[in-house]
Write a protein that holds these residues in place. Structure first.
Motif, PDB file in Angstrom:
ATOM      1  N   VAL A   1       0.853  -1.219   0.000  1.00 45.09           N
ATOM      2  CA  VAL A   1       0.000   0.000   0.000  1.00 45.09           C
ATOM      3  C   VAL A   1       0.870   1.242   0.000  1.00 45.09           C
ATOM      4  CG1 VAL A   1      -1.639   1.329   1.377  1.00 45.09           C
ATOM      5  CG2 VAL A   1      -1.990  -1.124   1.038  1.00 45.09           C
ATOM      6  N   ILE A   2       1.911   1.162   0.884  1.00 40.65           N
ATOM      7  CA  ILE A   2       2.829   2.322   0.954  1.00 40.65           C
ATOM      8  C   ILE A   2       3.510   2.520  -0.392  1.00 40.65           C
ATOM      9  CG2 ILE A   2       4.942   3.156   2.001  1.00 40.65           C
ATOM     10  CD1 ILE A   2       3.993   1.763   4.626  1.00 40.65           C
ATOM     11  N   GLU A   3       3.939   1.358  -0.961  1.00 40.62           N
ATOM     12  CA  GLU A   3       4.611   1.466  -2.278  1.00 40.62           C
ATOM     13  C   GLU A   3       3.666   2.027  -3.323  1.00 40.62           C
ATOM     14  OE1 GLU A   3       7.005  -1.426  -5.437  1.00 40.62           O
ATOM     15  OE2 GLU A   3       6.150  -2.284  -3.584  1.00 40.62           O
ATOM     16  N   ILE A   4       2.444   1.493  -3.248  1.00 37.48           N
ATOM     17  CA  ILE A   4       1.443   2.000  -4.224  1.00 37.48           C
ATOM     18  C   ILE A   4       1.170   3.473  -4.005  1.00 37.48           C
ATOM     19  CG2 ILE A   4      -0.972   1.832  -4.902  1.00 37.48           C
ATOM     20  CD1 ILE A   4      -0.736  -1.216  -4.350  1.00 37.48           C
TER      21      ILE A   4
ATOM     22  N   LYS B   1       4.101   9.729  -6.524  1.00 32.62           N
ATOM     23  CA  LYS B   1       5.130  10.109  -7.518  1.00 32.62           C
ATOM     24  C   LYS B   1       4.495  10.400  -8.861  1.00 32.62           C
ATOM     25  CE  LYS B   1       9.544   8.476  -9.344  1.00 32.62           C
ATOM     26  NZ  LYS B   1      10.530   7.357  -9.358  1.00 32.62           N
ATOM     27  N   LYS B   2       3.569   9.467  -9.212  1.00 26.08           N
ATOM     28  CA  LYS B   2       2.879   9.694 -10.475  1.00 26.08           C
ATOM     29  C   LYS B   2       2.058  10.975 -10.429  1.00 26.08           C
ATOM     30  CE  LYS B   2       2.525   4.868 -11.937  1.00 26.08           C
ATOM     31  NZ  LYS B   2       1.599   3.729 -12.199  1.00 26.08           N
ATOM     32  N   ALA B   3       1.446  11.236  -9.283  1.00 30.73           N
ATOM     33  CA  ALA B   3       0.654  12.458  -9.140  1.00 30.73           C
ATOM     34  C   ALA B   3       1.547  13.691  -9.264  1.00 30.73           C
ATOM     35  CB  ALA B   3      -0.073  12.440  -7.798  1.00 30.73           C
ATOM     36  N   GLN B   4       2.739  13.567  -8.624  1.00 33.00           N
ATOM     37  CA  GLN B   4       3.679  14.689  -8.720  1.00 33.00           C
ATOM     38  C   GLN B   4       4.140  14.908 -10.160  1.00 33.00           C
ATOM     39  OE1 GLN B   4       6.746  13.717  -5.907  1.00 33.00           O
ATOM     40  NE2 GLN B   4       5.538  14.419  -4.095  1.00 33.00           N
TER      41      GLN B   4
ATOM     42  N   GLN C   1       1.569  21.180 -14.844  1.00 33.42           N
ATOM     43  CA  GLN C   1       2.071  22.547 -14.632  1.00 33.42           C
ATOM     44  C   GLN C   1       2.822  23.040 -15.872  1.00 33.42           C
ATOM     45  OE1 GLN C   1       1.467  24.538 -12.152  1.00 33.42           O
ATOM     46  NE2 GLN C   1       2.785  26.196 -12.891  1.00 33.42           N
ATOM     47  N   LYS C   2       3.643  22.122 -16.405  1.00 35.26           N
ATOM     48  CA  LYS C   2       4.414  22.484 -17.609  1.00 35.26           C
ATOM     49  C   LYS C   2       3.483  22.775 -18.786  1.00 35.26           C
ATOM     50  CE  LYS C   2       8.284  20.840 -20.404  1.00 35.26           C
ATOM     51  NZ  LYS C   2       9.247  19.721 -20.620  1.00 35.26           N
TER      52      LYS C   2
END
Length: 305
Positions: free
Chosen positions: A27-30, A36-39, A46-47
């Motif tokens: 779960v943590i990895e997900i 990360k994917k959201a970022q 943003q770009k």
């Protein structure tokens, strides 16, 4: 048994805990992957947002430039349209002025033509009443030579074609008298009259053959040539002798008349004139005279009014 049961429970608890730990790790990895994917998605968004904003700014700038260009073209078009409108108005004014001028000239020409037709109409109104002529003439007589004269004629105009009146004037002989063949200038008993003035008085009748602008006419006149005093040269003593010598004059004139108005005409005529001329003998003492018929021609120009 209890021991075995505890061992089983412990094994089951350990498996459950291990599964929970694995699940939590996953779960943590997900979550980490999702974060990360959201970022990354956020960065990418943003770009893209920055690029979109940049593109929007560029589009806005191009739109502003286009608007400025369009505004400038619109202003130039409006200015050109105003200039064209001004030229069109000036052209319209010029055309209107020329049209008014043409209409005015047309009206004036129509009025002039109407007036001219009225003046020169073949059906000219008959003009009754007093009529007048003033005419100048230049002629030649076989005995009296060249002469010129000015006459005034007044009388009654029955209509536009018939006139009857009385005329008088003055005539001046330009040349010396030529003797008839029956008389000799070398004869001392023959007298020659000098160049002189005389006064014709005559009746005058005229017929105009139409009522048109140009019309031929014929005129007849008959009367007397009145000479107050006429000088003869005495060949014997070369003394001046005076003697009255009146004579008959008659003339037929053929001519053309140009009507200028209902009451005014200019005419030109050629006439044949017959005159009675007296010559003296016997030292010009008046005790004997010879009368001879003299033939002549006249050119006459005059005004009828």
């Amino acid at each position: 048994m209890k021991r075995l049961l505890l061992i089983c429970i412990a094994i089951f608890a350990m498996q459950t805990l291990s599964a929970q730990m694995i699940t939590s790790a996953r779960v943590i990895e997900i979550e980490d992957n999702s974060k990360k994917k959201a970022q990354e998605a956020e960065k990418k968004a943003q770009k893209e947002r920055e690029q979109a904003e940049k593109k929007a700014k560029e589009e806005q700038k191009r739109a502003q430039e286009t608007e400025k260009k369009v505004q400038k073209e619109r202003e130039q078009a409006e200015k050109k349209a105003k200039e064209e409108q001004k030229r069109a108005q000036e052209t319209e004014k010029k055309v209107q002025k020329e049209r008014e001028q043409a209409e005015r000239e047309k009206r004036e020409l129509a009025q002039k033509e109407t007036k001219q037709k009225k003046i020169l109409s073949p059906k000219m109104k008959s003009v009754r009443g007093y009529g007048q002529f003033v005419q100048y003439s230049y002629g030649y007589n076989q005995y009296l030579g060249s002469s010129m004269g000015l006459n005034y004629i007044g009388g009654y105009r029955f209509n536009a074609n018939l006139f009857l009146g009385i005329g008088a004037g003055v005539q001046y002989a330009l040349d010396n008298v030529t003797l008839p063949s029956s008389m000799s200038e070398s004869d001392p008993m023959t007298c020659l009259p000098t160049t002189d003035w005389n006064i014709p008085v005559f009746g005058y009748f005229r017929i105009d053959f139409s009522k048109k602008s140009w019309t031929p006419f014929v005129a007849l006149s008959a009367g007397m040539r009145l000479v107050t005093e006429k000088k003869y040269l005495d060949r014997i003593g070369d003394n001046g002798k005076w003697h009255k010598s009146n004579g008959f004059i008659g003339e037929v004139i053929l001519g053309i008349d140009k009507r200028l108005s209902n009451k005014l005409s200019l005419y030109l005529g050629v006439g044949y004139k017959l005159e009675n001329v007296a010559f003296g003998n016997y030292a010009c003492k008046g005790n004997w005279l010879e009368y001879h018929w003299a033939h002549g021609m006249d050119i006459t120009i005059g005004l009828k009014f």
